[in-house]
Design an enzyme around this catalytic site. Sequence first.
Site, mmCIF file in Angstrom:
data_model
loop_
_atom_site.group_PDB
_atom_site.id
_atom_site.type_symbol
_atom_site.label_atom_id
_atom_site.label_comp_id
_atom_site.label_asym_id
_atom_site.label_seq_id
_atom_site.Cartn_x
_atom_site.Cartn_y
_atom_site.Cartn_z
ATOM 1 N N GLU A 245 30.126 -89.769 15.900
ATOM 2 C CA GLU A 245 30.582 -91.143 16.664
ATOM 3 C C GLU A 245 30.846 -92.133 15.644
ATOM 4 O O GLU A 245 31.977 -92.687 15.678
ATOM 5 C CB GLU A 245 29.396 -91.471 17.495
ATOM 6 C CG GLU A 245 29.849 -92.374 18.458
ATOM 7 C CD GLU A 245 28.744 -92.363 19.661
ATOM 8 O OE1 GLU A 245 28.708 -93.449 20.425
ATOM 9 O OE2 GLU A 245 27.971 -91.559 19.934
ATOM 10 N N ARG A 323 17.261 -97.194 25.140
ATOM 11 C CA ARG A 323 17.226 -95.952 25.837
ATOM 12 C C ARG A 323 16.160 -95.142 25.811
ATOM 13 O O ARG A 323 15.599 -94.490 26.848
ATOM 14 C CB ARG A 323 18.391 -95.134 25.502
ATOM 15 C CG ARG A 323 18.838 -94.217 26.374
ATOM 16 C CD ARG A 323 20.040 -93.417 26.142
ATOM 17 N NE ARG A 323 20.512 -92.220 27.153
ATOM 18 C CZ ARG A 323 21.257 -92.363 28.274
ATOM 19 N NH1 ARG A 323 21.834 -93.561 28.572
ATOM 20 N NH2 ARG A 323 21.475 -91.359 29.133
ATOM 21 N N ARG A 355 22.699 -86.197 20.230
ATOM 22 C CA ARG A 355 22.807 -85.742 21.502
ATOM 23 C C ARG A 355 21.305 -86.283 22.270
ATOM 24 O O ARG A 355 20.207 -85.921 21.863
ATOM 25 C CB ARG A 355 22.585 -84.343 21.534
ATOM 26 C CG ARG A 355 22.898 -84.017 22.939
ATOM 27 C CD ARG A 355 23.027 -82.213 22.739
ATOM 28 N NE ARG A 355 23.803 -81.489 23.976
ATOM 29 C CZ ARG A 355 23.866 -80.139 23.910
ATOM 30 N NH1 ARG A 355 23.988 -79.386 22.963
ATOM 31 N NH2 ARG A 355 24.604 -79.658 25.062
ATOM 32 N N ALA A 524 27.198 -90.139 25.569
ATOM 33 C CA ALA A 524 26.639 -90.216 26.628
ATOM 34 C C ALA A 524 26.796 -89.312 27.944
ATOM 35 O O ALA A 524 26.568 -89.886 29.056
ATOM 36 C CB ALA A 524 27.051 -91.887 27.161
ATOM 37 N N GLU A 726 23.782 -83.950 27.727
ATOM 38 C CA GLU A 726 22.572 -84.247 27.091
ATOM 39 C C GLU A 726 21.143 -83.839 27.574
ATOM 40 O O GLU A 726 20.041 -83.299 27.118
ATOM 41 C CB GLU A 726 22.611 -85.605 26.971
ATOM 42 C CG GLU A 726 23.643 -86.254 25.709
ATOM 43 C CD GLU A 726 23.695 -87.534 25.823
ATOM 44 O OE1 GLU A 726 23.959 -88.335 24.738
ATOM 45 O OE2 GLU A 726 23.938 -88.172 26.962
#
Length: 776
Positions: A245, A323, A355, A524, A726
């Site tokens: 990423e 998160r 992940r 995501a 995920e």
Amino acid sequence: MGKIDSKADAIAGGIRSRLEHESGRKHVTGTAAYLDDMPEPRGTLHLYPCLSPHAHARIARLDLSRVEAAPGVRAVLTSADIPGTNDFSHGGLGDDRVFSDRLVEYAGQVVFVVVADSRAAARDAVALAEIDYQELPAILDVDAARAAGSLHEPPRVLRRGDSAAAIEAAPHRLSGRVSNGGQEHFYLESQIALAVPKEDGDIHLYSATQDPSAVQTIVARVLDQPANSVTVEVRRLGGGFGGKETVPSHFAAIAAVAARRTGRPVKIRLDRDDDMKITGKRHEMHTDFRVGFDGEGRVLGIEFDIHGACGNSLDQSIPVLNRAVFHADNCYYLEHFRATCHYWKTHTVSAVAFRGFGSPQGLLVVERVMDRIARHLGRDPLAVRQANFYGTATRNITPYGSEVGDNLLGRVVPALVASSDYHARRRQIAAFNAGSPVLKKGLALMPLKYGVGFGLNFLNQGGALLHLYADGSLHLNHGGVEMGQGLHTKVAQVVAEELQVDVARIRVSATTTEKVPNTVATAASSGTDINAAAARNAAGKIRARLVDFLCRDGSVPPEQIEFLPNRVRVGNQEIGFDDLAERAYMARVPLSATGSYKAPENDYDPVAMTGHPYRYYVYGAAVAEVTIDTLTGENAVDRVDILHDVGRSLNPALDFGQLEGGFVQGMGWMTTEELVWDAAGRLRTHAPSTYKIPACADRPREMRMAFLDNTGEIPDTVFHSKAIGEPPLCLALVVLSALADAVAQAIGPGDFAGLDAPATAENILLTLQRNRRAAA
């Protein structure tokens, strides 16, 4: 295009079909072309990096004269050779340097690179460098960072109610620490980029990235050129898992600088050892908790201090830890709650997306707390979990203020309890353990509530480009990246469904910034949600133009036009889709369309960590049965039962693949994958010989997987599907709970110091020995 049946009752390969992966046969036969398989352009040069051996040091002397004079060397690049900004950070923070300059902040940081006729020549030349380092004190772990006050950012706090007072007033209290190690992505294709110079200073980049537009933007910044002079293309990745990423921008930037400097194509491909030394891992976290609860195990107050080992740069650590907080409730209503995020700076490689993006770490903490509460009270851990479940009409607001309005726990958990024979197996395991002094079994059930989507609104958007040719075939391009998950297949299925044509008509081409601009990372678990929606939008535009043409051509109203499998009914007549495409082309109907999609607005404050960061939740539950050898710590996962919510699956075959693969990857993180750094901050587990990912034999001996028959309320996603990428990894946390249950059976009644992840054989054995000594 293949043979098309224009009289079939249904299209071939539409949604809900168990269609095979569009590259599946190529994968298993070795014919799928990855970046390193591409024929190299004539004159291609190769790069090799020089890595710092020290975790924290200043470069007192850098003599590269022998390197430059080595056979086959065409250039040697340092920070002085960068035309623009020496920074590949995605937030533009300036703390992720392409080249280290005079300060190195982790062992493995790139100091310079050699550009040579061959990779071997470049590697040999690197060894000729004369570098004097002045070593500086290195902060290598969270405890050292806390002692030094080494923070990237001030802590952020999410608070609801009065947790301290609720804990003090509770009849039962516990405190402790839950720790997890990092995790190597271990994608099969290592980091790689090929930069090809074009006219007028343009660069065409082939990059193994999950985020082509970010690579485009960052390379343009490093080169000091506009984004329209940089094209990024990727056909497929050999795995990503978040490790491609932000990290690929680094190597794409190096290749682009070298191509601009030499005027020739330049390729960089890391070997496994260097890849593991240079690139970031999953965030290691250590969470201190305090919890107060009643005699039923219901949590009255809870506090978390989440200490993240963020590494030498910030990367995406703030949203990752945020998160973690947003999933530290999992399925449980926690009325009095406080969580504090601490973003510690260490002289190690920066932790990056992986992940789950912080969710597994947050889930792990609350699940281990539930296990500790059950152990303390002598109750079944499932009963303790159920006592804390979110409600429907009440007890349904998360600590961050979002309503759990689509709660499926009441369907998922009872169904899995029944199908897995949970209660009967607990009795059977108790009987087995009573008669087995060495081998001990454990059983655990874990529920899951997983929030889907990017927290930041601008990231929840997708784009697509669709061409309908005069022969009835279609060419599709979209902003998502295919990395083995089957994204291209699903997006093609959605287009096929919208136009009512066989999926064989559709060719999906390589993702490129030339065709679909300003894309977001395929991450995501949102790749299908946003890109398939954008492709459906493009298909809808072409369909509307065809309807308008048929209304004018046949003098019929729109309601008399119906798209049937590979044909269209116009009034009381039918026309084949091929004929329609040709007739529309002859009538000069535009048969190319862009598509776009933006998800509904999120009301979310990332600093206060409050609001509604997710569009919907995915639910699931897993039961794991394990056996441990108390003499060696060796263990095996005997059986796993999973019931998972995917809404209405677009492709059950692909979704089952994600369910199984994600679970096994998470199981590896929980059991065998251990990152080890030495006292100098050097990674020692940088190859398959020392870092153990799950092998075929490590897969649970029995896996029973099913999808929830979800016919209830489903969000307005693409054909009512839900994300799958995920959440399955998170379900694997149940393996650690099961192993802890087996350890508890070996130790005997009473609470015990928790088993941390990864629960390697050594960790299990040491936990047994430590607690037996404490009880003696």
